[in-house]
Design a protein around this motif. Structure first.
Motif, PDB file in Angstrom:
ATOM      1  N   MET A   6       0.726  -1.295   0.049  1.00 38.60           N
ATOM      2  CA  MET A   6      -0.006  -0.064  -0.106  1.00 38.60           C
ATOM      3  C   MET A   6       0.759   1.146  -0.169  1.00 38.60           C
ATOM      4  O   MET A   6       1.874   1.162   0.803  1.00 38.60           O
ATOM      5  CB  MET A   6      -0.943   0.037   1.212  1.00 38.60           C
TER       6      MET A   6
ATOM      7  N   GLY B 129      -7.066   2.829   6.067  1.00 39.28           N
ATOM      8  CA  GLY B 129      -7.019   1.300   6.170  1.00 39.28           C
ATOM      9  C   GLY B 129      -5.610   0.823   6.321  1.00 39.28           C
ATOM     10  O   GLY B 129      -5.240  -0.430   5.863  1.00 39.28           O
ATOM     11  N   TRP B 130      -4.811   1.785   6.780  1.00 43.84           N
ATOM     12  CA  TRP B 130      -3.240   1.420   6.885  1.00 43.84           C
ATOM     13  C   TRP B 130      -3.150  -0.116   7.961  1.00 43.84           C
ATOM     14  O   TRP B 130      -3.722  -0.009   8.815  1.00 43.84           O
ATOM     15  CB  TRP B 130      -2.362   2.179   7.416  1.00 43.84           C
ATOM     16  N   PRO B 131      -2.296  -0.840   7.521  1.00 47.08           N
ATOM     17  CA  PRO B 131      -1.344  -0.884   6.462  1.00 47.08           C
ATOM     18  C   PRO B 131      -1.984  -1.514   5.244  1.00 47.08           C
ATOM     19  O   PRO B 131      -1.148  -1.761   4.075  1.00 47.08           O
ATOM     20  CB  PRO B 131      -0.078  -1.714   7.077  1.00 47.08           C
ATOM     21  N   ASP B 132      -2.868  -2.237   5.245  1.00 47.12           N
ATOM     22  CA  ASP B 132      -3.611  -3.150   4.149  1.00 47.12           C
ATOM     23  C   ASP B 132      -4.124  -2.213   3.134  1.00 47.12           C
ATOM     24  O   ASP B 132      -3.955  -2.331   1.803  1.00 47.12           O
ATOM     25  CB  ASP B 132      -4.413  -4.295   4.431  1.00 47.12           C
ATOM     26  N   GLY B 133      -4.678  -1.060   3.437  1.00 42.50           N
ATOM     27  CA  GLY B 133      -5.154  -0.163   2.511  1.00 42.50           C
ATOM     28  C   GLY B 133      -6.612  -0.309   2.062  1.00 42.50           C
ATOM     29  O   GLY B 133      -7.168  -1.575   2.064  1.00 42.50           O
TER      30      GLY B 133
ATOM     31  N   GLN C 296      -4.869   0.523  -3.249  1.00 44.57           N
ATOM     32  CA  GLN C 296      -3.338   0.353  -3.297  1.00 44.57           C
ATOM     33  C   GLN C 296      -2.641   1.451  -3.129  1.00 44.57           C
ATOM     34  O   GLN C 296      -1.691   1.617  -2.318  1.00 44.57           O
ATOM     35  CB  GLN C 296      -3.101  -0.071  -4.810  1.00 44.57           C
TER      36      GLN C 296
ATOM     37  N   GLN D 229       4.145   0.603   2.381  1.00 46.17           N
ATOM     38  CA  GLN D 229       4.107  -0.641   3.199  1.00 46.17           C
ATOM     39  C   GLN D 229       4.288  -1.621   2.144  1.00 46.17           C
ATOM     40  O   GLN D 229       3.574  -2.007   1.250  1.00 46.17           O
ATOM     41  CB  GLN D 229       2.860  -0.879   3.893  1.00 46.17           C
ATOM     42  N   ARG D 230       5.214  -2.427   2.346  1.00 47.20           N
ATOM     43  CA  ARG D 230       5.561  -3.771   1.416  1.00 47.20           C
ATOM     44  C   ARG D 230       5.931  -4.786   2.007  1.00 47.20           C
ATOM     45  O   ARG D 230       6.681  -4.714   3.025  1.00 47.20           O
ATOM     46  CB  ARG D 230       6.449  -3.396   0.279  1.00 47.20           C
ATOM     47  N   PRO D 231       5.612  -6.290   1.469  1.00 50.85           N
ATOM     48  CA  PRO D 231       5.973  -7.139   1.985  1.00 50.85           C
ATOM     49  C   PRO D 231       7.591  -7.566   1.932  1.00 50.85           C
ATOM     50  O   PRO D 231       8.035  -7.266   0.755  1.00 50.85           O
ATOM     51  CB  PRO D 231       4.919  -8.483   1.383  1.00 50.85           C
TER      52      PRO D 231
ATOM     53  N   GLY E 294       6.154  -6.875   7.064  1.00 51.81           N
ATOM     54  CA  GLY E 294       5.778  -5.695   6.309  1.00 51.81           C
ATOM     55  C   GLY E 294       6.974  -4.664   6.424  1.00 51.81           C
ATOM     56  O   GLY E 294       7.740  -4.736   7.503  1.00 51.81           O
TER      57      GLY E 294
END
Length: 152
Positions: free
Chosen positions: A1, A87-91, A94, A132-134, A139
């Protein structure tokens, strides 16, 4: 996100109430410059969330009418309210652009960086872009950009 914090542009000092303060001519130019910079860097499906204050709505409108006013982003709102709205961190999307106020946006930036709120300042019409990225099952927070209209 991607979470982009965009502080409203320069606004008039006095008005009937804080919520109806409008952008100055300089503020309108700042908002247009930042919108142009963002337009070339974000996807078409980005979601814009704005405080219900006139100055934040006018800032968001520099990008078009794609924004949604969110009461919890009004002046004096909490950093946690900003993160929940996005909706942080999933959002909720995008890319989410939050058009808001100081000191709330500075507190969000500090919270994301350090894990606790602090009084950080974001320049008027400035943008702080977080991603935020995997990474290796966890994360990872990345600061993608920090800019203000006077640097564009």
């Amino acid at each position: 996100m991607n979470l982009i914090l965009w502080r409203h542009a320069e606004a008039e000092d006095q008005a009937a109430s804080d919520l109806v303060r409008q952008l100055t001519p300089r503020g309108r130019k700042q908002a247009q410059a930042m919108a142009k910079w963002l337009r070339s860097r974000i996807d078409e499906d980005a979601v814009f969330l704005a405080s219900p204050a006139t100055r934040t709505i006018q800032t968001a409108e520099a990008f078009g009418d794609r924004y949604r006013a969110v009461e919890s982003l009004a002046p004096g709102g909490s950093a946690q309210a900003v993160l929940e709205a996005a909706g942080w961190p999933d959002g909720i999307a995008q890319t989410v652009i939050v058009v808001g106020h100081q000191p709330t946006l500075g507190r969000v930036a500090a919270l994301l960086f350090t894990g606790s709120e602090a009084e950080w300042s974001i320049k008027k019409a400035g943008v702080w872009w977080f991603q935020q990225r995997p990474r290796a099952g966890d994360g990872q927070l990345v600061l993608r950009a920090v800019t203000s209209p006077d640097l564009l």
